[in-house]
Scaffold this motif. Sequence first.
Motif, PDB file in Angstrom:
ATOM      1  N   ASP A 135       0.930  -1.042  -0.077  1.00 41.41           N
ATOM      2  CA  ASP A 135      -0.083   0.111   0.025  1.00 41.41           C
ATOM      3  C   ASP A 135       0.884   1.167   0.014  1.00 41.41           C
ATOM      4  OD1 ASP A 135       0.938  -0.706   2.469  1.00 41.41           O
ATOM      5  OD2 ASP A 135      -0.696   0.223   3.384  1.00 41.41           O
ATOM      6  N   ILE A 136       1.869   1.121   0.621  1.00 39.63           N
ATOM      7  CA  ILE A 136       2.756   2.501   0.867  1.00 39.63           C
ATOM      8  C   ILE A 136       3.548   2.553  -0.718  1.00 39.63           C
ATOM      9  CG2 ILE A 136       4.960   3.522   1.741  1.00 39.63           C
ATOM     10  CD1 ILE A 136       3.942   2.303   4.381  1.00 39.63           C
ATOM     11  N   LEU A 139       1.411   4.170  -3.134  1.00 42.18           N
ATOM     12  CA  LEU A 139       1.488   5.637  -2.749  1.00 42.18           C
ATOM     13  C   LEU A 139       2.651   6.464  -3.322  1.00 42.18           C
ATOM     14  CD1 LEU A 139      -0.088   5.715   0.558  1.00 42.18           C
ATOM     15  CD2 LEU A 139      -1.237   6.283  -1.327  1.00 42.18           C
ATOM     16  N   PRO A 146       2.557   9.116   2.177  1.00 46.16           N
ATOM     17  CA  PRO A 146       1.664   8.236   3.325  1.00 46.16           C
ATOM     18  C   PRO A 146       0.956   9.160   4.446  1.00 46.16           C
ATOM     19  CG  PRO A 146       3.739   7.217   2.596  1.00 46.16           C
ATOM     20  CD  PRO A 146       3.788   8.698   2.023  1.00 46.16           C
ATOM     21  N   ALA A 164       7.736   4.839   7.539  1.00 44.07           N
ATOM     22  CA  ALA A 164       7.139   5.313   6.392  1.00 44.07           C
ATOM     23  C   ALA A 164       8.543   6.100   5.693  1.00 44.07           C
ATOM     24  CB  ALA A 164       5.980   6.087   6.533  1.00 44.07           C
TER      25      ALA A 164
END
Length: 571
Positions: A135-136, A139, A146, A164
């Motif tokens: 998911d990161i 992005l 994030p 992150a």
Amino acid sequence: MASSNLVIQQKKAATYGFKRVHHRISRKGSSKEKTCRGIFWKASEAAPAALQRKALKQLQSFSVSGSVAKKAPPWSKPPASSSDQSQSSRLQATFHSRPSTTSSKPSSSSSKQLPSFKRTLSLASPNSIYAVPKDIEDLLKRDIVPQVLNELLSPSTYKDYFAALLYAEDFYTEKWSKFKLKSITLKLPDAEIIKKYGKKEYFSESHEKDDKTFVEFEIDSCRERRPFLLSRDFAFARPSGQKTEPYQGVIYRVVKNNIVLVEFGEDFYLQHHPTRKYDVSFSFNRVCLKRAHQAIEAASDPSFKNFLFPGAHRKSIPTSTPLHFFNHKLDVYQRSAVQEILSFRGSPPYVVEGQLCSQKYSKQLSRTGLVVQEAVLQIYQSSSKHRILICAPINRTCDALTQSLKNDIPESDMFRANAAFREIDGVPIDILPSCMYEKDCFGCPSIQELRKFRVILSTFVSSFRLHNEGIVAGHFSHMFLVDASSATEPETMVALANLAGENTAVIVTGASGKHPGWVRSNIAREKGLMRSYFERIRDSQPYSSLHPKFIKQLVDPESKSFDSYSYARES
């Protein structure tokens, strides 16, 4: 003419950087000469699969057997065989540009052949440890920040926030992994070129240094059009139009943003011709990122909160005996800082704000460095039970502090921990007795020996070796995080989170306006990875109100300003 040029290149390869070097070191008060051997890698054309597997195993291992004699330098015994091997670059879990935490013993071979600098040795898969979550990654591919990086940093967001930032760094290296320079010319300047670029070595006059030949080429000066390269990243050069395995080199430095200097193995120089064109690609080290991920996890323990988000309560130690200072030239600000350092234990940290401890082209300690030196000596003499760890971002600072302490602290009580494959030529000759060097790499003593040392010095990242050998959090009574303003917070946490306990007195030094210089990702730079641990706590209470029990600003008594004042201790 071509044949003549090839002969010249072969002679240069034999002369510069690939011959066996013997450093003979005479110590004061001893008639016995110690021999320290620094041997560069001799690259082979084809690394056998068995050696490649062994290299993989070495990269995953951080254990080096060996012991340190109580009264003699731990590196003083020469290796048992002249066929022992070495490498000029650090072989560790993907070779990071920062000081590494790995250690291993080079293997022996009757032919003295070592694994070649091939892509097969750049083995850390980006998907192996601390891989970027899907998911990161999605992005970051779209340059979307994030969500956690838009939140306020707090105990509940700390782990995810810094993870992150580190994932953004990881993604950057992946994004540029397929970048390639095609059909470029490689030049071979010698070591004198480095001096013209501003490199000033600070070895002893008697230190025999090996000259080196570097491969030089240019890249685009615009960061948006090429990868952000750092020392100890990898460069792979393949003759244009050929499908052979590329020659692997280690980046020595990047000069003026567009000139790259690389160290290659001997096999490259033997085949090189001035008119030959090459295709060059790159690979990035992840050792520091892996250590940083691990440290952020360790720092997220609730018991560590008062180090990350300091409160205004501290455990004081009553001091009634007047201090007898080792350095009588310390001014009132410096003496006050030393007295405060000796008067507390446990969290929160004590901050010293002033110059960086060591200046780039000077052997002398700054005013901050002299405070660290004096405080360490006072702690050392006050109790034999005290254990002191001194960490800094770079080797030069650790070396300078080791040199400043060696006249008052015996070798048997002080250990200078180094990355396993730090080049021995870069270590000042007078501190080698405080290092452990055997079988052509820097080692780490056994846990039993490590516990005996009363003072240990290391870079932030290399301090992981102490943790890996078994030194537990709380072993050190005092921890100095020197020049922490020049390191990222996760980098500082490698030492702090793994080795500080609830009763460890932590002293953090730094200079206002100084920032870490190795952050590659724009998102990571803009969202906080460039902000050091020093800067973050300095801007919080009780430090921002300049509470004298928590912070000391080293002001020049005459000009009432920072960074304009320096003393050199008389030896």
